[in-house]
Structures are given as structure tokens and as C-alpha cells.
Design an enzyme around this catalytic site. Sequence first.
Site, PDB file in Angstrom:
ATOM      1  N   GLY A 158       0.839  -1.200   0.000  1.00 25.49           N
ATOM      2  CA  GLY A 158       0.000   0.000   0.000  1.00 25.49           C
ATOM      3  C   GLY A 158       0.866   1.238   0.000  1.00 25.49           C
ATOM      4  O   GLY A 158       2.048   1.170  -0.353  1.00 25.49           O
ATOM      5  N   HIS A 185     -14.209   3.592 -38.739  1.00 21.04           N
ATOM      6  CA  HIS A 185     -14.103   4.943 -38.179  1.00 21.04           C
ATOM      7  C   HIS A 185     -12.705   5.221 -37.642  1.00 21.04           C
ATOM      8  O   HIS A 185     -12.522   6.119 -36.834  1.00 21.04           O
ATOM      9  CB  HIS A 185     -15.164   5.123 -37.087  1.00 21.04           C
ATOM     10  CG  HIS A 185     -16.546   4.896 -37.588  1.00 21.04           C
ATOM     11  ND1 HIS A 185     -17.157   5.738 -38.486  1.00 21.04           N
ATOM     12  CD2 HIS A 185     -17.412   3.879 -37.367  1.00 21.04           C
ATOM     13  CE1 HIS A 185     -18.358   5.266 -38.772  1.00 21.04           C
ATOM     14  NE2 HIS A 185     -18.533   4.129 -38.114  1.00 21.04           N
ATOM     15  N   LYS A 230      -1.242  -9.710  -9.839  1.00 23.07           N
ATOM     16  CA  LYS A 230      -2.484 -10.479  -9.837  1.00 23.07           C
ATOM     17  C   LYS A 230      -3.571  -9.754  -9.067  1.00 23.07           C
ATOM     18  O   LYS A 230      -4.718  -9.704  -9.486  1.00 23.07           O
ATOM     19  CB  LYS A 230      -2.203 -11.848  -9.185  1.00 23.07           C
ATOM     20  CG  LYS A 230      -3.419 -12.745  -9.061  1.00 23.07           C
ATOM     21  CD  LYS A 230      -3.826 -13.260 -10.403  1.00 23.07           C
ATOM     22  CE  LYS A 230      -5.052 -14.127 -10.379  1.00 23.07           C
ATOM     23  NZ  LYS A 230      -5.691 -14.154 -11.720  1.00 23.07           N
TER      24      LYS A 230
HETATM   25  C1  G6P Z   1      -5.305  -7.384 -12.241  1.00 23.21           C
HETATM   26  C2  G6P Z   1      -5.164  -8.782 -12.798  1.00 23.21           C
HETATM   27  C3  G6P Z   1      -6.286  -9.087 -13.782  1.00 23.21           C
HETATM   28  C4  G6P Z   1      -7.642  -8.855 -13.124  1.00 23.21           C
HETATM   29  C5  G6P Z   1      -7.740  -7.457 -12.515  1.00 23.21           C
HETATM   30  C6  G6P Z   1      -8.969  -7.334 -11.634  1.00 23.21           C
HETATM   31  O1  G6P Z   1      -5.066  -6.453 -13.233  1.00 23.21           O
HETATM   32  O2  G6P Z   1      -3.912  -8.920 -13.434  1.00 23.21           O
HETATM   33  O3  G6P Z   1      -6.193 -10.415 -14.218  1.00 23.21           O
HETATM   34  O4  G6P Z   1      -8.644  -9.016 -14.071  1.00 23.21           O
HETATM   35  O5  G6P Z   1      -6.614  -7.196 -11.680  1.00 23.21           O
HETATM   36  O6  G6P Z   1      -8.814  -8.195 -10.539  1.00 23.21           O
HETATM   37  P1  G6P Z   1      -9.971  -8.845  -9.722  1.00 23.21           P
HETATM   38  O7  G6P Z   1      -9.287  -9.722  -8.728  1.00 23.21           O
HETATM   39  O8  G6P Z   1     -10.731  -7.711  -9.088  1.00 23.21           O
HETATM   40  O9  G6P Z   1     -10.832  -9.615 -10.661  1.00 23.21           O
END
Ligand code: G6P
Length: 591
Positions: free
Chosen positions: A100, A492, A586
Site C-alpha cells: 500500500g 471509423h 495479480k
Molecule cells: C489485475 C489482474 C487481472 C484482473 C484485474 C482485476 O489487473 O492482473 O487479471 O482481471 O486485476 O482483478 P480482480 O481480482 O478484481 O478480478
Amino acid sequence: MCGIFGYVGKRTDAGVIAIEGLKNLEYRGYDSWGIACKNGSELHVKKDIGPIGEIDSQEFTAPCSLSIAHTRWATHGGVTQRNAHPHLSEDRNIAVVHNGIVENYLELRKDLKAKGHTFQSETDTEVIPHLIEEELKKTGDFAEAVRAACLHFEGRYAILALHTQSNMLVAARTGSPLIVGVEKGSGYFIASDIPAFMKHTRTVQYLDDGEMVATDGKSITFSDIKTGETRPKREIPITYHIEQAQKGDFEHFMLKEIMDQKDSVARAVNQDEGEIRTIAEAIRRAKGTFLVGCGTAAKACMAAEYFFSVVAEHHVNFAHASEFKLFHHFLKPESLVIVVSQSGETADVLEAIRVARDKGAKVLAIVNVEGSTIDREADYTLLINAGPERAVASTKALTGQLAVLLLIAYALAERLKEGKTLLLETAAAINDMLNPRFVERLETLAEKIHEEENLFIIGKGWNYPMALESAIKIQEVSYVHAEGFAAGELKHGPIALIEKGSPCIVLTGNDEVLLDILSNAQELKARGAMIIGIGPKRHDVFDEWIKAPEASTAQAIMNIIPIQVLAYFLAVKRGKNPDMPRNLAKSVTVK
Ligand code: G6P
């Protein structure tokens, strides 16, 4: 994003455990790492940039019962060894890892410098151990010192602090996730995610926002950061098995998770019908329903706009979670906000929940990770039951999200049984489709196009968000420049990019927009594009065709799977590790 790990207890291999824990957090995405172990009364600290790789665990075999470790995804300060965590206090008795941002760190740093503290890094994190050290001088109580320090921090964070003299770990969170693993009669783990310690225990306790926890390995106390009041905490068993969180015989998690879709879609569909009907009723009654998510989950939300329109003739609004607060004027206490998230920890989604709450709106969460912050903060949760997803590129979570959203659309249309049958048939067809011949066919296609610099994907209707998702999938793991477009938008602007031989993927279905998209494909072909069709039928305009079986309104779910396999092989053929895409994380726990 940053991964936190800590252990205190009877074990004497806390150094080795910490390295293993870090390896199990690698999937979150990081650019440097570090570890601090208490050996005797001294701290042994090691940090480095790049992958943890085959680090020599011999270095950490000295008897140790107290350790913390970290994978860093840089925010404040570049990717350097100095900026890697843990960061230490002036006297080297306190070590801190952090996820954070401490937003007011410059101010705090200035005050601490005036008191004689010196700083080794450019990070916001380094003020934390120094401030705890100052507070400790006042009371001599480590947990109390961490609490007092936290009251100075602005922003959303999770911190874990180790103190050599009291042999304690203290953790606090105001945003990013922290979970305690309880090893009965032995000790406690504290980490950002369960896989970090799952090998050792299947019992967890979750920290809520605004809470802290202190342990010396024998007992544990949860309390409120602001008031210091102790809080009771339930022990919760982990419901999935360790094998589900491992690669098994697969070389990469991404391919394993793509293959998991042989049964994960069916698991997502097998929801309690009463619950689905209740949710459909809530949507029917709501004065405005909003679908909110980030990244791949956002693409599921966009596809759901089409599901609700086509299947249920019901209007819902989509917004990226990071944009949602700009639409707060339209929220009322009678509105419903449906947040979709694999991890259940994404900072922007959590903020969207706060925006909804401020207006008194109800929140439904569609998440994969049970016990995640979003699961716990929502009024109501539907789990997609995909099992642990560890590759950064989301695959099986997406198809689970799409399946649940389509099921709800059918329930809203009072055709739940029909929707469920269709989705279970789709799940069975996915099982058949993911056979070795299919995978080989996509590997061959990847071999043919893996040196291309640009790739274009078009779709219409629910295949339009799938075209956007295809682009993300290909970009994030293979670093090929891929772009997705609404097929009708080509003329477009985007068509100017097409040159002789440009590979263009066309996502199709047996639906009312088929003729439109085939004519868009013709427009591309007329400008020299190489057309790769994905869908249930071969059409003359295709130079290559990957069959995705007929799935009616669930075609989006079917069509995205060959793209996932293609993206995987594009990465592998280009020598990239699809599980660890550069710069990505992730679970994105900062805004
Ligand atoms: C990150 C991950 C994506 C994911 C996104 C949203 O960018 O790399 O794979 O779709 O976060 O994450 P969440 O856990 O909220 O689906």
C-alpha cells in the site's frame, strides 16, 4: 501486488518457511524481494531485485523462529535492492514489510530526520519502522508502538512489523489484505494470501479493515487500530485443497487454469436456484443496477450488459471501478451495485463499494475468493467457485463470472431452468473442446503468428467485450501489441492500421449480428488482412478457422477459451513466462 509473509512460533526453520512462503506469493507479481530472520538477537536481512528463483535456502537454515518476508511491486522509489523491503529502524531491532502507500510519508520523514533518523531508501515504507521506534521509546510496548505509529499514517496499507527484543509480530491493515494462519500449539503465520502458508495449516483468521493483530507465537490478540479495544476473531477452515493451488503436471499455472475450465464453468453454474431468483428480483426492483469491475472482470461486466439486454430486456449500467465515483450522482438507496472481482481485494473495486455505501445503495459481490475483503464487505455474495487462480492472466475466473452473470440474466427473464441447461451444455462442450488436438491446433497457429508485431481482434454484441478481453490476454502475457475493437467501429479509424498480412481475429456466433461482422471481416480482408475466425461455423472470409462450438447466448464464454490458449502459446513461443508478466500484478491492492 506486494506480498507479505511472517512467522512466529515454535518452529526453528522460520527462514526456510519464509522463502517458501514468498515463492507461493510470487504469482501476485513483483519486481524485488527481501527477508529478515532473527538469528540469536541479530537480524539477518537479505534483499534483491528480480525473481526469487533458486535462491540458496542454505543461507536461511540457521535456527530461527521469527521471520518476515516480502515481494515488492514498486510504487514509491525505483526497483533497487535498497528500496526492497524489509526496512529497518535506526537500531535494527524493528523490521517492516508493507503493502500500500503511506501518503504523508514525506512529512513524516522530515520530522523523523529532525529527530536524528537516517534513511537508506526512497520508499514511503521506511518511515514506518522509524516511527514505531520513536513510539516504542514512549511506552516500551511494541504492539502499542505500532498502533500509535499507524495513527499517523494516511492512505490504505497493510504492514507487518517484527521486533527482535519482544520476539513479536504485529500487523495492521487499513486496506490491503492480511490473513493469519493458525498452527495449533505451534505458532502463527501472517500473510497477504492463504497459499503462502497453506502447506502448514488449514485454519485462518481474517483481519478486517482498521484492525491490527499482535502475536508472540504463543497467543494472539486482535484489536481496533483507532481505539485499541480487543476484538474476538473466528477461526475459519480453508475449503479448497492444496493441489488446487498447485501446478501439478503443467508447466505453467496459466495453462493449468485454462484446462481447469473443463469443470470450473459447471461449478459456477451450479448455484442455489433460490438465491439466483432472489438476486434477479433485487435487480428487477432496483432503481438502477450498476456492474462494476477492473481488468478482465470489467470485461465480464461489459458482456453482462449484453446478456441483460438480449436475454432479459433489462437495462444495466457498466462502469470501470476506477471511474465509478464519477457516476455517484445516479446512486440512490434503492440502487444496486454488482461488483465483480476474482480476488475480492482490488482497491478500485473496494472504493466503488464505499461510493455505493455512501449513497445507501446495496452491494452484490460476484467473487472467486471466499473470505476476501469484497466478500466480507458486500451485502450479498455469490461465489463463482473457480478454485484458486494464480496466473496473473485471469482465465477460469472470467468464464465463471460470465456464466454466473448469464444465469442471473436468465433468472431475470424468468427462464432460469433454460439458462441453466444451456450453461451446463456449454460447460460440457468446453470439456470436449479442450482436447489435445484443439490445444495443438492453437499451438500451431501461435507458431505461425508469434513474430507478428500487431494483432487485431473484432467482435460485435457480447463478442465485443470478448475482443477487448482477447487483446488484454495477448498483450499481458506475450507483449504482442494486440487491440480489440467493436467490429462496426473499424471503418471509423482502426482500419487505417491494417496492412497486407495483418492478422485479424474475428469472434463470431450464430446470432443476429453474424452477417454484420462477416461483412466487417470482408472489409479487413479487402485491405490485405489475414482473417482468423473463431466461432461455431467456418465462413468463406476466414483464412484460418478455430472451431468454438455453438453455444447460443453463451458463445462469449466459448469463444474466449481458444484466445486464452493462443495467448498462452504466443507467450511461450516468444520466450516469455506467461505466469509472470512484467509490470503486472495479480491482485491490485493500490489505486
Ligand atoms: C489485475 C489482474 C487481472 C484482473 C484485474 C482485476 O489487473 O492482473 O487479471 O482481471 O486485476 O482483478 P480482480 O481480482 O478484481 O478480478
